[in-house]
Design a protein around this motif. Sequence first.
Motif, PDB file in Angstrom:
ATOM      1  N   UNK A 264       0.970  -1.312  -0.017  1.00  0.00           N
ATOM      2  CA  UNK A 264      -0.303   0.442  -0.140  1.00  0.00           C
ATOM      3  C   UNK A 264       0.958   1.287  -0.364  1.00  0.00           C
ATOM      4  N   UNK A 265       1.773   0.925   0.868  1.00  0.00           N
ATOM      5  CA  UNK A 265       2.460   2.151   1.093  1.00  0.00           C
ATOM      6  C   UNK A 265       3.216   2.313  -0.449  1.00  0.00           C
ATOM      7  N   UNK A 266       3.456   1.467  -1.098  1.00  0.00           N
ATOM      8  CA  UNK A 266       4.589   1.589  -2.452  1.00  0.00           C
ATOM      9  C   UNK A 266       3.275   2.604  -3.104  1.00  0.00           C
ATOM     10  N   UNK A 267       1.938   2.073  -3.431  1.00  0.00           N
ATOM     11  CA  UNK A 267       1.029   2.333  -3.915  1.00  0.00           C
ATOM     12  C   UNK A 267       1.112   4.166  -4.439  1.00  0.00           C
ATOM     13  N   UNK A 268       0.670   3.914  -2.942  1.00  0.00           N
ATOM     14  CA  UNK A 268       0.563   5.511  -2.088  1.00  0.00           C
ATOM     15  C   UNK A 268       1.632   6.918  -3.487  1.00  0.00           C
ATOM     16  N   UNK A 269       2.602   5.717  -2.982  1.00  0.00           N
ATOM     17  CA  UNK A 269       3.836   6.950  -3.377  1.00  0.00           C
ATOM     18  C   UNK A 269       3.840   6.540  -4.861  1.00  0.00           C
ATOM     19  N   UNK A 270       4.511   5.823  -5.539  1.00  0.00           N
ATOM     20  CA  UNK A 270       4.606   6.097  -6.870  1.00  0.00           C
ATOM     21  C   UNK A 270       3.475   6.249  -7.649  1.00  0.00           C
ATOM     22  N   UNK A 271       1.946   5.431  -7.140  1.00  0.00           N
ATOM     23  CA  UNK A 271       0.743   5.730  -8.466  1.00  0.00           C
ATOM     24  C   UNK A 271      -0.260   7.315  -7.421  1.00  0.00           C
ATOM     25  N   UNK A 272      -0.515   7.456  -6.565  1.00  0.00           N
ATOM     26  CA  UNK A 272      -1.314   8.950  -6.132  1.00  0.00           C
ATOM     27  C   UNK A 272      -0.174   9.769  -5.515  1.00  0.00           C
ATOM     28  N   UNK A 273       1.224   9.617  -5.513  1.00  0.00           N
ATOM     29  CA  UNK A 273       2.096  10.743  -5.466  1.00  0.00           C
ATOM     30  C   UNK A 273       1.821  11.273  -4.421  1.00  0.00           C
ATOM     31  N   UNK A 274       1.516  10.366  -3.047  1.00  0.00           N
ATOM     32  CA  UNK A 274       0.620  10.620  -1.694  1.00  0.00           C
ATOM     33  C   UNK A 274       1.540  10.513  -0.615  1.00  0.00           C
ATOM     34  N   UNK A 275       2.756  10.879  -0.531  1.00  0.00           N
ATOM     35  CA  UNK A 275       3.711  10.850   0.081  1.00  0.00           C
ATOM     36  C   UNK A 275       3.536  10.536   1.443  1.00  0.00           C
ATOM     37  N   UNK A 276       2.848  11.950   1.969  1.00  0.00           N
ATOM     38  CA  UNK A 276       2.010  11.441   3.628  1.00  0.00           C
ATOM     39  C   UNK A 276       1.459  10.078   3.704  1.00  0.00           C
ATOM     40  N   UNK A 277       0.410  10.043   3.124  1.00  0.00           N
ATOM     41  CA  UNK A 277      -0.424   9.146   3.286  1.00  0.00           C
ATOM     42  C   UNK A 277       0.540   7.733   3.471  1.00  0.00           C
ATOM     43  N   UNK A 278       1.640   7.491   2.657  1.00  0.00           N
ATOM     44  CA  UNK A 278       1.806   6.313   2.540  1.00  0.00           C
ATOM     45  C   UNK A 278       3.098   6.262   3.291  1.00  0.00           C
ATOM     46  N   UNK A 279       3.830   7.278   4.094  1.00  0.00           N
ATOM     47  CA  UNK A 279       4.899   6.957   5.256  1.00  0.00           C
ATOM     48  C   UNK A 279       3.929   6.833   6.230  1.00  0.00           C
ATOM     49  N   UNK A 280       2.264   7.457   6.408  1.00  0.00           N
ATOM     50  CA  UNK A 280       1.041   6.552   7.742  1.00  0.00           C
ATOM     51  C   UNK A 280       1.490   5.330   7.714  1.00  0.00           C
TER      52      UNK A 280
END
Length: 233
Positions: A210-226
């Motif tokens: 999920x963290x990878x998907x949030x960062x790579x596809x949605x560009x939501x690094x804050x959510x990925x870190x969470x």
Amino acid sequence: DERSAQAIVRACTRATEIDPDYPQAWALMAMGYRTLCVLGVRSDDGMTAAQRALALDPDLAEAHAVKASILLMNGDTETAAAELAIALKLNPESYEANRTAGRLNYQLHRYQDAIRFYEKAASLMEADLNSASMLISSYTALGDTAGTRRASELALKRAETILARDQNNPGVIAYSAYALMALGDSDRAKSRMDRALLIDPDNFNMGYNFACGLSVYLKDKEAALKVLVSVFA
């Protein structure tokens, strides 16, 4: 998922009690054990069952393929590749052999070859959600936007089919969330992600993906870190 893998092991154990010389049952038992290991469930890794299947039938492609998968899981890529070569020579149409060949090539960053084998595996079994999802990552690694979208649509379609009859399967919910991320559908993806984590909050692989998907596809690094913080907490 874990329930299915445990059911496979139970059924195959019973089958081999009835007929100890049934190589397909031993090979399938090995696949069940391997899946449990991948899911982080304490179990036999399946190698003993795979070896028993091969002793009974050295020409059973699926037994060579599952042995290769277990070797790959344990980090022995060279021996895994040798077993896979045997499996594919014995039966180029083997689903298990093609899927495992896709995984081997993906781990070796040979994405074009991984795509070839994953496409074949996905065509051989309509219920194969894993290969469709791995195609998303493989096409993304090559920067093939059109390929990523096609794979994402395929993965989502297959996930929805399964969820129609098993709506609380966390693994399938996770696959659908990842596909939705790749398609850029942020709201639906995050809703599916939250649902999967609610059902299976301690699943490390799920959280990491999920963290990878949030960062790579949605560009939501804050959510990925969470998500990563909760995974490593």
